[in-house]
Motif scaffolding. Structure first.
Motif, PDB file in Angstrom:
ATOM      1  N   GLN A   1      44.826  39.791  48.061  1.00  0.00           N
ATOM      2  CA  GLN A   1      44.309  39.631  49.409  1.00  0.00           C
ATOM      3  C   GLN A   1      45.279  38.883  50.320  1.00  0.00           C
TER       4      GLN A   1
ATOM      5  N   SER B   1      41.883  40.012  55.643  1.00  0.00           N
ATOM      6  CA  SER B   1      41.389  40.171  54.278  1.00  0.00           C
ATOM      7  C   SER B   1      39.893  40.436  54.287  1.00  0.00           C
ATOM      8  N   LYS B   2      39.392  41.014  53.199  1.00  0.00           N
ATOM      9  CA  LYS B   2      37.936  41.122  53.026  1.00  0.00           C
ATOM     10  C   LYS B   2      37.406  39.994  52.152  1.00  0.00           C
ATOM     11  N   ASP B   3      38.295  39.194  51.576  1.00  0.00           N
ATOM     12  CA  ASP B   3      37.902  38.111  50.679  1.00  0.00           C
ATOM     13  C   ASP B   3      37.512  36.887  51.507  1.00  0.00           C
TER      14      ASP B   3
END
Length: 589
Positions: free
Chosen positions: A458, A464-466
């Motif tokens: 990420q 990011s999707k985190d």
């Protein structure tokens, strides 16, 4: 605001004219007791402070603290470009407290509103008037659970005292010592109270009785003898209990553990965040006298505890105050879910850990993160700030690639640290440590690698999707954090630039009592029937930092010292008003 936050008014007793008067008795010479004694001494009210420890322990737990104080819309915040307000702080407080008990939360809710107002209007000026100073940057503790109306600080509010806990104690202890020399204040150390005396006719608290313990010339914080060498009984104009909570008494912590909220099992193992004398005895003694004790199940224990490699008291634990970059795994190697990231939501993280059935977790991190993001709780763990050394602060916190000297010492000598050059060796070391841990679990290196690589991936982009990755990027938009607190985003397995890898076993750490003796806004103790207990007051942690639980379920940090200051101030001013009014009435008869 009600009368507790107003400026002290009214008359004072003449110096030297009060020597034949019964003193106000304060049980506990910690911060709340000192603040109350300061307020009383300013108006010439004779005061006697009793403490079961020796004089070396003056100031109690506050001395050991990092010295953070919660202020709202302060000069430092405005200088940092932080837009804070009474309304935002109140929303954060109530979203964290989650008051949900109609009867038990009546006074705590009023105290919460009063404290936020005090933190906005008076706290900064009140402590600065005593000589207290703050670091230039404001820290961001308890960053929240990811909801705008949920737990956490929306903005940085943790004002770190220049001089840490000892300085917080000093600015109130010094004027009290001056009053001691004038005969207005008296200390009696090694006096342990066993009973609060109540007049059978009036129902008023009129004194205390207990035992005199053998004198011991021990350093601050060291566990002392409980051998009695005498007894005492002292009458007073009023009794104020400021004796602290239960954090040093593990049996008491377990007895009051909220299994319904924090999981089906009481943890077996803790490290201890406060000295052994923080035993909670006076809560039970006050209750047996008729005080109403509420919200016993509300506590504040940390999830990032280390066994102190150089302990002062039994089971001595130190908390890591982490910034958001370390990867947090449970004892089995599973990543903690959003928003249970370092420094975000202590109580929710505690609940999750308890649900796993284990008493410990793991941080997987590296040298770059440890050097920048590991701060340790405690005045003795921050000698650069405690000793007010600008040079040391700059060299150890801004320019060092190793971190502060205490952090380096824990990395070298701490029993919870594993330092290795590669992941396979790191997991082997973690498993060796787990085999020595009660209920320890062996980890699978391949699965740990998979978890790390998923998060590392990420960091290839600035987006990011985190959720943790987003938190790291967000944290670095606050420029003091970017410069000195939050490491640049990077991959943990990039050991050539950021190694070695470091794993840290994080233990549960006992600390604060959030419930306690119920009090009104003057710190006057309440009875179970809702009436005031005449002559009996309580302040500080023994009263849940105000009202019997000003924090509700969760703390925003910086509010423990602040709560002691606020409630001790309220008690001192209210008692002074009461005593001086009685003196005035008597003089007219």
């Amino acid at each position: 605001m009600e009368n507790m936050a107003s400026k002290s008014t009214g008359s004072s007793l003449q110096e030297g004219a009060s020597s034949d008067k019964q003193p106000v008795i304060i049980v506990g010479a910690g911060l709340a007791g000192l603040v109350a004694a300061f307020e009383l001494s300013q108006r010439g009210v004779p005061t006697l402070l009793l403490d079961q420890e020796n004089r070396a322990n003056l100031g109690g737990q506050a001395f050991w603290s990092l010295g953070g104080i919660f202020c709202v819309n302060s000069a430092a915040q405005r200088r940092m470009g932080i837009k804070d307000s009474r309304e935002l702080a109140m929303r954060d407080w109530m979203g964290s407290a989650r008051f949900d008990r109609e009867k038990e939360d009546y006074w705590p809710r009023k105290w919460a509103e009063a404290f936020v107002n005090f933190a906005t209007d008076e706290m900064e000026n009140y402590v600065k008037a005593r000589g207290l100073g703050f670091l230039i940057n404001v820290g961001w503790a308890e960053r929240g659970d990811g909801r705008a109306d949920g737990h956490g600080n929306s903005v940085p509010r943790f004002h770190l005292t220049w001089g840490t806990g000892p300085e917080v104690v000093r600015v109130f202890a010094d004027p009290v010592k001056v009053a001691e020399k004038k005969g207005i204040v008296e200390f009696k150390f090694r006096h342990v109270v066993d009973e609060i005396l109540v007049d059978e006719t009036t129902g008023r608290a009129i004194g205390v009785k207990g035992r005199v313990l053998e004198d011991e010339d021990l350093p601050r914080g060291v566990k002392s003898s409980r051998k009695a060498v005498g007894e005492f009984e002292i009458k007073g104009a009023a009794v104020l209990v400021t004796s602290g909570g239960i954090g040093g008494n593990v049996d008491k912590v377990k007895e009051n553990w909220p299994v319904d909220r924090l999981g089906p099992k009481v943890p077996d193992n803790f490290v201890i965040g406060v000295p052994a004398h923080v035993d909670g005895r006076m809560i039970d003694i006050a209750e047996s006298t008729g005080a109403n004790v509420i919200n016993r199940d509300r506590m504040w224990h940390y999830t990032e505890g280390l066994a102190n490699w150089n302990p002062i008291w039994p089971g001595h634990g130190i908390r890591v105050l982490p910034a958001p970059s370390s990867l947090w795994l449970d004892a089995t190697g599973k990543r903690l879910p959003p928003y249970l990231f370092p420094g975000c939501d202590t109580l929710a993280t505690l609940k999750h850990i308890c649900s796993t059935g284990y008493d410990y977790t793991w941080f997987i991190t590296d040298q770059t993160i440890v050097a920048r993001e590991f701060a340790l709780s405690g005045s003795e763990q921050n000698p650069d700030v405690t000793n007010k050394s600008v040079w040391q602060v700059m060299m150890q916190r801004i320019f060092s690639s190793k971190g502060t000297i205490p952090v380096q010492n824990f990395t070298k000598f701490g029993s919870d640290f594993v330092v290795r050059d590669n992941l396979e060796e790191l997991v082997t070391g973690m498993n060796e440590l787990a085999s020595k841990t009660p209920g320890g679990v062996q980890l699978d290196a391949a699965k740990i690698k998979e978890v790390i690589e998923a998060r590392d991936g990420q960091f290839d982009n600035t987006y990011s999707k985190d959720a943790q990755t987003m938190l790291i990027h967000s944290a670095r938009t606050y420029w003091p954090d970017r410069r000195s607190r939050v490491a640049p985003p990077h991959k943990l397995l990039d050991t050539k630039k950021h190694g070695p890898l470091i794993a840290v076993r994080m233990n549960l750490l006992t600390r604060k009592t959030l419930g306690g003796i119920e009090t009104n806004l003057s710190s006057n103790v309440m009875k179970a029937d809702g009436t005031e207990f005449p002559g009996l007051y309580a302040a500080g942690e023994v009263a849940g930092f105000g009202g019997g639980g000003v924090h509700g379920y969760s703390s925003l940090e910086g509010t423990f010292l602040g709560g002691c200051i606020f409630s001790g101030r309220a008690a001192g001013r209210a008692i002074a008003d009461e005593v001086l009014e009685r003196v005035g009435v008597a003089s007219k008869l």
